[in-house]
Scaffold this active site. Structure first.
Site, PDB file in Angstrom:
ATOM      1  N   ASP A  78       0.828  -1.215   0.000  1.00 42.41           N
ATOM      2  CA  ASP A  78       0.000   0.000   0.000  1.00 42.41           C
ATOM      3  C   ASP A  78       0.863   1.268   0.000  1.00 42.41           C
ATOM      4  O   ASP A  78       1.871   1.347   0.704  1.00 42.41           O
ATOM      5  CB  ASP A  78      -0.890   0.031   1.235  1.00 42.41           C
ATOM      6  CG  ASP A  78      -1.847  -1.160   1.299  1.00 42.41           C
ATOM      7  OD1 ASP A  78      -1.479  -2.240   0.818  1.00 42.41           O
ATOM      8  OD2 ASP A  78      -2.943  -0.982   1.839  1.00 42.41           O
ATOM      9  N   HIS A 115      -1.038   4.635  -0.517  1.00 36.17           N
ATOM     10  CA  HIS A 115      -2.029   5.533   0.086  1.00 36.17           C
ATOM     11  C   HIS A 115      -1.686   7.018  -0.009  1.00 36.17           C
ATOM     12  O   HIS A 115      -1.701   7.742   0.983  1.00 36.17           O
ATOM     13  CB  HIS A 115      -2.256   5.145   1.545  1.00 36.17           C
ATOM     14  CG  HIS A 115      -3.168   3.967   1.699  1.00 36.17           C
ATOM     15  ND1 HIS A 115      -4.473   3.968   1.289  1.00 36.17           N
ATOM     16  CD2 HIS A 115      -2.942   2.724   2.188  1.00 36.17           C
ATOM     17  CE1 HIS A 115      -5.023   2.801   1.517  1.00 36.17           C
ATOM     18  NE2 HIS A 115      -4.109   2.008   2.055  1.00 36.17           N
ATOM     19  N   ASP A 169      -3.933  -0.117  -3.666  1.00 36.07           N
ATOM     20  CA  ASP A 169      -4.139   0.932  -2.665  1.00 36.07           C
ATOM     21  C   ASP A 169      -3.141   2.078  -2.871  1.00 36.07           C
ATOM     22  O   ASP A 169      -2.357   2.424  -1.999  1.00 36.07           O
ATOM     23  CB  ASP A 169      -4.043   0.368  -1.241  1.00 36.07           C
ATOM     24  CG  ASP A 169      -5.360  -0.221  -0.774  1.00 36.07           C
ATOM     25  OD1 ASP A 169      -6.256  -0.399  -1.617  1.00 36.07           O
ATOM     26  OD2 ASP A 169      -5.500  -0.509   0.425  1.00 36.07           O
ATOM     27  N   ASP A 208      -6.147   7.462  -1.374  1.00 37.66           N
ATOM     28  CA  ASP A 208      -6.858   7.638  -0.094  1.00 37.66           C
ATOM     29  C   ASP A 208      -5.898   7.779   1.086  1.00 37.66           C
ATOM     30  O   ASP A 208      -4.758   7.317   1.063  1.00 37.66           O
ATOM     31  CB  ASP A 208      -7.834   6.487   0.187  1.00 37.66           C
ATOM     32  CG  ASP A 208      -9.166   6.670  -0.524  1.00 37.66           C
ATOM     33  OD1 ASP A 208      -9.523   7.818  -0.820  1.00 37.66           O
ATOM     34  OD2 ASP A 208      -9.837   5.652  -0.789  1.00 37.66           O
ATOM     35  N   ARG A 209      -6.401   8.390   2.132  1.00 41.51           N
ATOM     36  CA  ARG A 209      -5.743   8.623   3.410  1.00 41.51           C
ATOM     37  C   ARG A 209      -4.656   9.710   3.297  1.00 41.51           C
ATOM     38  O   ARG A 209      -4.702  10.694   4.009  1.00 41.51           O
ATOM     39  CB  ARG A 209      -5.152   7.345   4.032  1.00 41.51           C
ATOM     40  CG  ARG A 209      -6.108   6.164   4.150  1.00 41.51           C
ATOM     41  CD  ARG A 209      -7.446   6.492   4.784  1.00 41.51           C
ATOM     42  NE  ARG A 209      -7.361   6.823   6.192  1.00 41.51           N
ATOM     43  CZ  ARG A 209      -7.506   5.970   7.190  1.00 41.51           C
ATOM     44  NH1 ARG A 209      -7.695   4.685   6.936  1.00 41.51           N
ATOM     45  NH2 ARG A 209      -7.448   6.376   8.441  1.00 41.51           N
ATOM     46  N   ASN A 227      -8.371  -2.600  -2.666  1.00 41.39           N
ATOM     47  CA  ASN A 227      -9.768  -2.328  -2.286  1.00 41.39           C
ATOM     48  C   ASN A 227     -10.091  -0.841  -2.304  1.00 41.39           C
ATOM     49  O   ASN A 227     -11.263  -0.455  -2.395  1.00 41.39           O
ATOM     50  CB  ASN A 227     -10.069  -2.924  -0.907  1.00 41.39           C
ATOM     51  CG  ASN A 227      -9.269  -2.292   0.202  1.00 41.39           C
ATOM     52  OD1 ASN A 227      -8.042  -2.188   0.112  1.00 41.39           O
ATOM     53  ND2 ASN A 227      -9.934  -1.872   1.273  1.00 41.39           N
ATOM     54  N   HIS A 228      -9.080   0.039  -2.243  1.00 39.31           N
ATOM     55  CA  HIS A 228      -9.349   1.474  -2.286  1.00 39.31           C
ATOM     56  C   HIS A 228      -9.481   2.008  -3.705  1.00 39.31           C
ATOM     57  O   HIS A 228      -9.863   3.169  -3.875  1.00 39.31           O
ATOM     58  CB  HIS A 228      -8.254   2.243  -1.541  1.00 39.31           C
ATOM     59  CG  HIS A 228      -8.481   2.309  -0.072  1.00 39.31           C
ATOM     60  ND1 HIS A 228      -9.042   3.401   0.568  1.00 39.31           N
ATOM     61  CD2 HIS A 228      -8.250   1.405   0.905  1.00 39.31           C
ATOM     62  CE1 HIS A 228      -9.121   3.175   1.857  1.00 39.31           C
ATOM     63  NE2 HIS A 228      -8.649   1.961   2.095  1.00 39.31           N
ATOM     64  N   HIS A 246      -3.981  -8.320  -3.645  1.00 38.77           N
ATOM     65  CA  HIS A 246      -4.030  -7.235  -2.669  1.00 38.77           C
ATOM     66  C   HIS A 246      -4.492  -7.721  -1.304  1.00 38.77           C
ATOM     67  O   HIS A 246      -3.856  -7.457  -0.284  1.00 38.77           O
ATOM     68  CB  HIS A 246      -4.953  -6.111  -3.131  1.00 38.77           C
ATOM     69  CG  HIS A 246      -5.061  -5.019  -2.104  1.00 38.77           C
ATOM     70  ND1 HIS A 246      -4.046  -4.118  -1.879  1.00 38.77           N
ATOM     71  CD2 HIS A 246      -6.035  -4.711  -1.201  1.00 38.77           C
ATOM     72  CE1 HIS A 246      -4.389  -3.294  -0.895  1.00 38.77           C
ATOM     73  NE2 HIS A 246      -5.587  -3.638  -0.466  1.00 38.77           N
ATOM     74  N   ARG A 301     -13.739  -6.055   8.585  1.00 41.65           N
ATOM     75  CA  ARG A 301     -13.953  -5.420   7.291  1.00 41.65           C
ATOM     76  C   ARG A 301     -15.420  -5.141   6.990  1.00 41.65           C
ATOM     77  O   ARG A 301     -15.733  -4.323   6.136  1.00 41.65           O
ATOM     78  CB  ARG A 301     -13.387  -6.303   6.179  1.00 41.65           C
ATOM     79  CG  ARG A 301     -11.916  -6.643   6.333  1.00 41.65           C
ATOM     80  CD  ARG A 301     -11.038  -5.440   6.148  1.00 41.65           C
ATOM     81  NE  ARG A 301      -9.621  -5.810   6.137  1.00 41.65           N
ATOM     82  CZ  ARG A 301      -8.633  -4.932   6.019  1.00 41.65           C
ATOM     83  NH1 ARG A 301      -8.898  -3.646   5.901  1.00 41.65           N
ATOM     84  NH2 ARG A 301      -7.372  -5.335   6.032  1.00 41.65           N
ATOM     85  N   HIS A 342      -2.605  -4.754   2.108  1.00 44.31           N
ATOM     86  CA  HIS A 342      -3.924  -4.606   2.739  1.00 44.31           C
ATOM     87  C   HIS A 342      -3.919  -4.360   4.234  1.00 44.31           C
ATOM     88  O   HIS A 342      -4.935  -3.964   4.791  1.00 44.31           O
ATOM     89  CB  HIS A 342      -4.751  -5.846   2.408  1.00 44.31           C
ATOM     90  CG  HIS A 342      -6.229  -5.705   2.606  1.00 44.31           C
ATOM     91  ND1 HIS A 342      -6.931  -4.574   2.241  1.00 44.31           N
ATOM     92  CD2 HIS A 342      -7.146  -6.565   3.122  1.00 44.31           C
ATOM     93  CE1 HIS A 342      -8.216  -4.751   2.526  1.00 44.31           C
ATOM     94  NE2 HIS A 342      -8.371  -5.952   3.058  1.00 44.31           N
TER      95      HIS A 342
END
Length: 509
Positions: free
Chosen positions: A87, A89, A117, A120-121, A149-150, A198, A252, A279
């Site tokens: 990730d 992010h 990923d 995001d964040r 998943n993002h 992922h 989740r 993840h």
């Protein structure tokens, strides 16, 4: 590109260069010498200075990359040497560190697999996408992306990537990037012995043919194989034991936990030796799930490449480096990045707590006006006159009221108001003095809200909440769940505190 002018020469921090004052010109971004490919090194440096790319050039960049992504299968096959990245992010400045020769390797000479990923964040997801797409266009046979998943509409609307797109570009750009994410492959086979995904495996996954048959060009569903590849987790148990092969993933809010039995069965049937996945945030940047014992090869390997996740986790980042059938872990620390106000807010919105503090302080002083007089300035005559006036006012008030108890009630109400305003002053003062720490804490808290009572408790409570990885994990645990249908709209296109600890504390991501 030319930097912002400073004709008054009044920049307070002279050592910090101003950002470029206009987007990178097309003839520089796509020079003739590269035959219509982007100059990724120039882009890298331009974005590092907080420069921008025009909307038209971004569309061209993404459109050209989409042609490559669309032609890749659901499952891709790679051989070492290879660097596997977890990730990211939106942590652009950590990505720059990762791409250095001593960490992940120079993209000119290194084969890369990114496990998803990207967004995001963090606050620089757009920059991450631009740079990686530019590198992909230059080295289409050595740089590969998998979907995380993002990379979906639900999570990017729930977290901050959509907000970032609207701030830096517009809704049309956001929709275009979401359509591009729908093209990402889902899995990779490395050296014919490792499967990289992922999230994890699924009850619906019996063989690689199941992944190859998936229609990936849409928004991931809330259940089924495509969902599980992006969302499932290995059970957090030293031997990988659990009741049954699968357990509902309550953390989740979708998909499954899988253990040693399910993983070993899948690996054996498909002649593989390990599952490589991302993840989940890891304190050391990675975790070896040695469910068969300490001497055996890990059944599952988790890799996480976003150091000091959300600016509060104090974790290391890591990548996996395959070479000559040997697997090595390369760790790296976080890189400082330019400071942005939370949620891309403007300075006027950000200043509201400071203005509110002053207004509250004024109100408090008005209510406490009698306490502001110095005792030495009050003589006997003043006290006598004050008593006479008070007695007369009380007599008049008692005649107008229905009972003598009203005086006590009104006094109590006034007292409560003063206490309330005093508490407000304390919270406003905490907001002002600890604004940076509060912003960091909000980044890791549920729905960007602070824990109840942390402002009234003052500085010590805030610093305690930021103390370590485990506290950040606990504060952020609610953000592990897939948003409900009512939280985000459903759409579809067809949709600096380093640590030497060796513990394996995990935080779902």
């Amino acid at each position: 590109m030319d930097l912002l002018n400073d004709p008054a020469n009044d920049r307070h921090v002279k050592t910090l260069k101003p950002p470029p004052h206009r987007p990178l010109m097309r003839n520089l971004m796509f020079p003739d010498k590269l035959k219509n490919k982007p100059d990724w090194k120039l882009l890298r440096d331009h974005l590092q200075k907080e420069g921008r790319v025009s909307k038209e050039d971004l569309y061209k960049l993404v459109g050209d990359c989409n042609k490559l992504l669309k032609n890749e299968g659901n499952v891709i096959y790679l051989q070492d040497p290879l660097t596997v990245v977890g990730d990211i992010h939106g942590q652009y400045y950590d990505l720059l560190k990762l791409l250095e020769p001593k960490v992940g390797g120079n993209p000119e000479t290194t084969k890369y697999l990114f496990l998803g990923d990207f967004v995001d964040r963090g606050s620089y997801s757009i920059e991450v996408i631009i740079l990686l797409y530019a590198i992909k266009l230059n080295y289409p046979n050595t740089v590969y992306f998998l979907r995380g998943n993002h990379e979906c509409r639900q999570l990017t609307a729930f977290f901050n990537f959509k907000e970032e797109c609207l701030y830096k570009y517009d809704q049309e750009t956001y929709d275009m990037l979401m359509d591009s994410f729908d093209l990402f492959p889902l899995a990779c086979i490395i050296n014919s012995k490792f499967i990289a995904i992922h999230g994890g495996i699924s009850p619906d996954l019996k063989s690689l043919e199941d992944i190859k048959r998936l229609d990936r060009y849409h928004e991931p569903p809330r259940s089924g194989l495509l969902c599980d590849l992006l969302w499932s987790d290995p059970v957090d148990q030293d031997q990988g034991n659990m009741d049954g092969q699968w357990k509902g993933n309550e953390v989740r809010g979708c998909s499954w936990f899988f253990g040693n039995e399910a993983a070993s069965k899948f690996l054996q049937k498909n002649n593989l030796i390990s599952i490589i996945r991302a993840h989940e945030a890891q304190l050391d940047g990675y975790k070896m799930h040695r469910w068969h014992g300490g001497k055996d090869f890990p059944v599952v390997i988790t890799i996480f490449s976003a150091p000091n996740y959300c600016d509060v986790y104090n974790n290391k980042g890591a990548v996996i480096k395959f070479e000559n059938n040997t697997l090595n872990i390369q760790q790296f620390q976080y890189t400082p990045h330019p400071y942005l106000l939370p949620n891309f807010m403007d300075i006027f919105t950000w200043s509201i707590p400071f203005v509110a503090e002053k207004v509250t302080e004024m109100l408090y002083n008005l209510l406490q006006v009698g306490d502001q007089v110095d005792d030495e300035e009050v003589n006997e005559e003043d006290i006598k006159q004050f008593k006479e006036m008070t007695q007369q006012q009380n007599k008049q008030f008692d005649k107008q009221s229905t009972g003598g108890s009203n005086t006590a009630k009104n006094t109590e109400k006034l007292k409560k108001k003063i206490i309330f305003v005093a508490n407000m002053i304390k919270m406003q003062k905490t907001l002002r003095e600890q604004s940076e720490s509060i912003i960091q804490l909000k980044g890791a808290c549920p729905d960007k809200r602070l824990p109840r009572g942390v402002l009234t408790a003052g500085k010590s409570a805030i610093m305690d909440a930021l103390a370590d990885f485990n506290l950040a994990r606990n504060a952020d645990i609610v953000n592990e769940k897939m948003p409900t249908v009512t939280q985000t709209p459903q759409q579809s296109i067809s949709i600096n505190k380093s640590t030497n600890s060796t513990s394996s504390n995990t935080k779902k991501k």
